[in-house]
Design an enzyme around this catalytic site. Structure first.
Site, short mmCIF file in Angstrom:
data_model
loop_
_atom_site.label_atom_id
_atom_site.label_comp_id
_atom_site.label_asym_id
_atom_site.label_seq_id
_atom_site.Cartn_x
_atom_site.Cartn_y
_atom_site.Cartn_z
N ARG A 30 0.97 -1.35 -0.01
CA ARG A 30 0.06 0.09 -0.08
C ARG A 30 1.01 1.29 -0.04
O ARG A 30 2.00 1.25 0.63
CB ARG A 30 -1.02 0.02 1.26
CG ARG A 30 -2.03 -1.07 1.17
CD ARG A 30 -3.29 -0.68 2.23
NE ARG A 30 -3.85 -2.01 2.30
CZ ARG A 30 -4.84 -2.20 1.36
NH1 ARG A 30 -5.01 -1.68 0.13
NH2 ARG A 30 -5.50 -3.44 1.61
N ASP A 31 0.47 2.37 -0.87
CA ASP A 31 1.06 3.49 -0.76
C ASP A 31 1.11 4.25 0.51
O ASP A 31 0.01 4.18 1.19
CB ASP A 31 0.62 4.49 -1.88
CG ASP A 31 1.29 5.65 -2.34
OD1 ASP A 31 2.09 5.45 -3.24
OD2 ASP A 31 1.50 6.56 -1.42
N ILE A 32 2.20 4.81 1.10
CA ILE A 32 2.05 5.48 2.40
C ILE A 32 1.17 6.77 2.38
O ILE A 32 0.73 7.03 3.50
CB ILE A 32 3.42 5.63 2.78
CG1 ILE A 32 3.71 5.84 4.36
CG2 ILE A 32 3.99 6.98 2.30
CD1 ILE A 32 5.11 5.86 4.73
N ASN A 88 4.94 6.80 -13.40
CA ASN A 88 5.53 8.40 -13.81
C ASN A 88 6.91 7.95 -14.11
O ASN A 88 7.66 7.21 -13.44
CB ASN A 88 5.30 9.08 -12.59
CG ASN A 88 3.65 9.28 -12.05
OD1 ASN A 88 3.01 9.46 -12.96
ND2 ASN A 88 3.41 9.22 -10.65
N VAL A 97 10.31 8.64 -6.71
CA VAL A 97 11.09 7.53 -6.25
C VAL A 97 11.63 6.70 -7.44
O VAL A 97 10.58 6.21 -8.58
CB VAL A 97 10.23 6.56 -5.29
CG1 VAL A 97 11.06 5.38 -4.98
CG2 VAL A 97 9.71 6.97 -4.08
N HIS A 101 7.80 1.75 -10.36
CA HIS A 101 6.67 1.10 -9.75
C HIS A 101 5.43 1.59 -10.54
O HIS A 101 5.27 2.71 -11.26
CB HIS A 101 6.47 1.84 -8.56
CG HIS A 101 6.68 3.27 -8.41
ND1 HIS A 101 7.88 4.11 -8.41
CD2 HIS A 101 5.85 4.33 -8.18
CE1 HIS A 101 7.89 5.36 -8.56
NE2 HIS A 101 6.71 5.64 -8.30
N HIS A 103 1.28 2.12 -10.27
CA HIS A 103 0.43 2.50 -9.02
C HIS A 103 -0.99 2.14 -9.64
O HIS A 103 -1.19 2.35 -10.84
CB HIS A 103 0.33 4.06 -9.26
CG HIS A 103 1.38 5.09 -8.61
ND1 HIS A 103 1.35 5.53 -7.54
CD2 HIS A 103 2.62 5.32 -9.34
CE1 HIS A 103 2.69 6.37 -7.57
NE2 HIS A 103 3.18 6.33 -8.58
P1 5GP Z 1 6.08 8.61 -7.73
O1 5GP Z 1 5.66 9.91 -7.72
O2 5GP Z 1 7.47 8.29 -7.81
O3 5GP Z 1 5.40 7.96 -9.02
O4 5GP Z 1 5.39 7.82 -6.48
C1 5GP Z 1 5.95 7.48 -5.54
C2 5GP Z 1 5.01 6.96 -4.46
O5 5GP Z 1 5.92 6.34 -3.40
C3 5GP Z 1 4.21 8.05 -3.76
O6 5GP Z 1 2.79 7.86 -3.94
C4 5GP Z 1 4.61 7.93 -2.22
O7 5GP Z 1 3.58 8.20 -1.51
C5 5GP Z 1 4.96 6.38 -2.18
N1 5GP Z 1 6.28 6.27 -1.28
C6 5GP Z 1 7.40 7.08 -0.89
N2 5GP Z 1 7.85 6.33 0.03
C7 5GP Z 1 7.03 5.39 0.40
C8 5GP Z 1 7.33 4.57 1.58
O8 5GP Z 1 8.44 4.50 2.50
N3 5GP Z 1 6.57 3.66 1.70
C9 5GP Z 1 5.23 3.34 1.08
N4 5GP Z 1 4.52 2.54 1.22
N5 5GP Z 1 5.26 4.32 -0.02
C10 5GP Z 1 5.95 5.24 -0.20
#
Ligand code: 5GP
Ligand code: ZN
Length: 115
Positions: A30-32, A88, A97, A101, A103
């Site tokens: 799950r996303d945090i 993304n 990140v 990944h 979503h």
């Molecule tokens: P991006 O913007 O890179 O596509 O998405 C990165 C996602 O990773 C974000 O939705 C963010 O909330 C999630 N995220 C970042 N750090 C962590 C973490 O330590 N744990 C979890 N579960 N999600 C994270």
């Protein structure tokens, strides 16, 4: 595998996360900071920074990730109401990140086009 990468650390269980699926190649958790009632991240265990870094040999892995997302959409109860799969890539897409990944977002009506 990257020592500092936050998602590699989640794969190694050095950082806690709510893992919903795991096999030899893929982890889903799950996303945090959920942006929808269902917001799950599906990642390869292999450290691939961005879509640009996907190699020919990774394409099967990408298919596996989509299959995991499809199954989690079913178990999350959003497969019929609908959901969005998003990757993304770099700054203009808002990638935060740099470990690939997917979503899985659902449980509410989404806008199109994305902002
Ligand atoms: P991006 O913007 O890179 O596509 O998405 C990165 C996602 O990773 C974000 O939705 C963010 O909330 C999630 N995220 C970042 N750090 C962590 C973490 O330590 N744990 C979890 N579960 N999600 C994270
Ligand atoms: Zn990584």
């Amino acid at each position: 595998m990257s020592k500092e990468c936050i998602f590699c650390r989640i794969v190694r269980k050095e950082i806690k996360s709510e893992i919903l699926f795991e096999d030899d190649h893929v982890v889903a958790f799950r996303d945090i900071n959920p942006r929808a009632p269902v917001h799950i991240l599906v990642i390869p265990k292999k450290h691939i920074p961005t879509v640009n870094d996907i190699e020919e040999e990774d394409l099967q892995l990408l298919g596996k990730m989509v299959g995991v997302a499809r199954d989690l959409a079913v178990t999350s109860g959003i497969s019929e109401s609908g959901y969005r799969l998003v990757i993304n890539c770099h700054q203009n897409a808002g990638q935060e990140v740099y470990h690939l990944h997917l979503h899985l977002l659902g449980g509410r009506k989404m806008k199109w086009p994305p902002g």
